[in-house]
Design a protein around this motif. Structure first.
Motif, short mmCIF file in Angstrom:
data_model
loop_
_atom_site.label_atom_id
_atom_site.label_comp_id
_atom_site.label_asym_id
_atom_site.label_seq_id
_atom_site.Cartn_x
_atom_site.Cartn_y
_atom_site.Cartn_z
N ILE A 1 0.83 -1.20 0.00
CA ILE A 1 0.00 0.00 0.00
C ILE A 1 0.87 1.25 0.00
CG2 ILE A 1 -1.67 1.34 1.34
CD1 ILE A 1 -2.88 -1.06 -0.06
N LYS A 2 1.93 1.23 0.79
CA LYS A 2 2.85 2.38 0.86
C LYS A 2 3.49 2.64 -0.50
CE LYS A 2 6.87 4.11 3.40
NZ LYS A 2 7.87 3.80 4.48
N LEU A 3 3.94 1.57 -1.17
CA LEU A 3 4.57 1.72 -2.48
C LEU A 3 3.57 2.19 -3.53
CD1 LEU A 3 6.78 -1.52 -2.47
CD2 LEU A 3 7.58 0.85 -2.30
N LEU A 4 2.34 1.68 -3.46
CA LEU A 4 1.31 2.12 -4.40
C LEU A 4 0.97 3.59 -4.19
CD1 LEU A 4 -1.12 -0.95 -4.40
CD2 LEU A 4 0.30 -0.14 -6.30
N GLU A 5 0.96 4.03 -2.94
CA GLU A 5 0.69 5.44 -2.66
C GLU A 5 1.80 6.32 -3.24
OE1 GLU A 5 -1.19 8.81 -1.45
OE2 GLU A 5 -1.98 6.76 -1.53
N GLN A 6 3.06 5.89 -3.12
CA GLN A 6 4.17 6.64 -3.70
C GLN A 6 4.04 6.69 -5.22
OE1 GLN A 6 7.65 4.59 -2.28
NE2 GLN A 6 7.48 5.41 -0.18
N TRP A 7 3.65 5.55 -5.81
CA TRP A 7 3.46 5.50 -7.26
C TRP A 7 2.34 6.42 -7.70
CZ3 TRP A 7 -0.92 3.65 -9.92
CH2 TRP A 7 -0.77 3.55 -11.31
N ARG A 8 1.25 6.49 -6.95
CA ARG A 8 0.12 7.35 -7.30
C ARG A 8 0.52 8.83 -7.28
NH1 ARG A 8 -3.71 10.37 -4.91
NH2 ARG A 8 -2.82 9.95 -2.84
N ARG A 9 1.28 9.21 -6.22
CA ARG A 9 1.69 10.61 -6.14
C ARG A 9 2.65 10.99 -7.28
NH1 ARG A 9 2.05 9.58 -0.40
NH2 ARG A 9 4.33 9.36 -0.61
N ARG A 10 3.56 10.06 -7.61
CA ARG A 10 4.49 10.32 -8.70
C ARG A 10 3.74 10.46 -10.02
NH1 ARG A 10 7.14 5.82 -8.65
NH2 ARG A 10 8.33 6.42 -6.78
N ARG A 11 2.72 9.61 -10.22
CA ARG A 11 1.91 9.65 -11.46
C ARG A 11 1.14 10.96 -11.56
NH1 ARG A 11 -3.22 7.36 -12.74
NH2 ARG A 11 -3.38 6.78 -14.94
N GLN A 12 0.62 11.44 -10.42
CA GLN A 12 -0.11 12.71 -10.41
C GLN A 12 0.82 13.87 -10.75
OE1 GLN A 12 -1.78 12.62 -6.44
NE2 GLN A 12 -3.77 11.83 -7.18
N ARG A 13 2.06 13.83 -10.25
CA ARG A 13 3.02 14.89 -10.55
C ARG A 13 3.37 14.88 -12.04
NH1 ARG A 13 5.61 13.19 -5.72
NH2 ARG A 13 7.19 12.08 -6.95
N ASP A 14 3.57 13.67 -12.62
CA ASP A 14 3.89 13.58 -14.04
C ASP A 14 2.77 14.11 -14.92
OD1 ASP A 14 6.29 12.47 -13.35
OD2 ASP A 14 5.65 10.39 -13.69
#
Length: 290
Positions: A274-287
């Motif tokens: 869940i922690k890794l998915l949350e990091q991935w989601r934030r990175r995707r939103q920034r991109d």
């Protein structure tokens, strides 16, 4: 405890017996664990002492075998008491088993494995008594015994029979029933598999990362009866997508072991994912915002 036991208790004298002379009933199926309920029992005994006497019988090899009161005895040891109030009663093995089961089945929380073994022990004891009283038909004795066990526990004869079936499960599967990972009805069905087939089923469950539904368990039982149960056939059944799993993402054990230490619990693994998915989601939103 049953009314019969209570009425006898009222007529018998309570003795103070050293804890060192008391030992558990042989084959006792009820677990004595240091859980929250035990903590409450310890606190009560610390404040008020042991109010309700234990029930025990003399042991020919010395000391006394506890029939009722294993949890109170353990709590008293934790408190530091040296003696306990005990009613000592002469009982044969069958009488002792029946009294032990009846007294412990009154507990609020009982695991399926505890109930299963308790029913089996009492059932066997009543059958033995029936055989001693010249009920020559094994089938008649079995039906009468199951009915008596059920009546005293407030359940049907069929419920008793189904619980007793669980005693055919290998320990690993029985533990999963206690932990509510396998539901009661599927557990009854897979109890008809041989012990070797049950061991294969554990591998199939690990492969599919799933436990059997009732329908799957019934088909596994049929395969066993037909002599066609193999690891491959079990994996095929267990790997089916269930309705409840359509919205669930699972990882096979071999895949998980590539990325997580063996010491990780399922909860730790889930938390990390869940922690890794949350990091991935934030990175995707920034991109996407660029």
């Amino acid at each position: 405890m049953s009314n019969n036991v209570e009425s006898k208790d009222a007529q018998e004298q309570v003795q103070q017996i050293p804890i060192s002379e008391l030992h558990p009933f042989e084959g006792h199926p009820f677990r004595v664990v240091d859980d929250e309920a035990m903590t409450r029992t310890v606190e009560s005994i610390s404040q008020f002492g042991v109010i309700s006497p234990l029930l025990a019988r003399p042991d020919p090899d010395g000391g006394y075998e506890i029939i009722s009161g294993h949890r109170r005895c353990h709590a008293a040891e934790l408190v530091g008491l040296k003696t306990l109030p005990v009613i000592v009663r002469e009982m044969d093995d069958d009488e002792a088993i029946i009294a032990m089961v009846d007294s412990n089945l009154q507990r609020e929380t009982i695991l399926p494995s505890e109930r299963a073994w308790a029913y089996k022990m009492k059932l066997d004891a009543i059958k033995h008594q029936g055989a001693r009283h010249d009920l020559t038909s094994t089938q008649v004795v079995s039906k009468l015994a199951a009915s008596e066990v059920g009546d005293s526990s407030g359940v049907s004869r069929e419920t008793v029979r189904r619980f007793v079936r669980l005693t055919n499960l290998i320990p690993e599967l029985m533990d999963m029933v206690d932990e509510k990972k396998i539901a009661f009805s599927p557990a009854v069905e897979i109890s008809y598999l041989s012990r070797a087939e049950q061991a294969l089923l554990l591998d199939a469950m690990d492969y599919a990362q799933a436990t059997p539904s009732l329908s799957q368990a019934q088909r596994l039982k049929k395969q066993s009866q037909e002599g066609t149960a193999t690891l491959d056939s079990m994996c095929e059944i267990m790997n089916e997508v269930k309705k409840d799993d359509l919205d669930r993402v699972t990882f096979k054990a071999n895949d998980r072991r590539k990325y997580f230490p063996k010491s990780y619990t399922p909860q730790q693994t889930e938390k990390t994912i869940i922690k890794l998915l949350e990091q991935w989601r934030r990175r995707r939103q920034r991109d996407q915002a660029r």
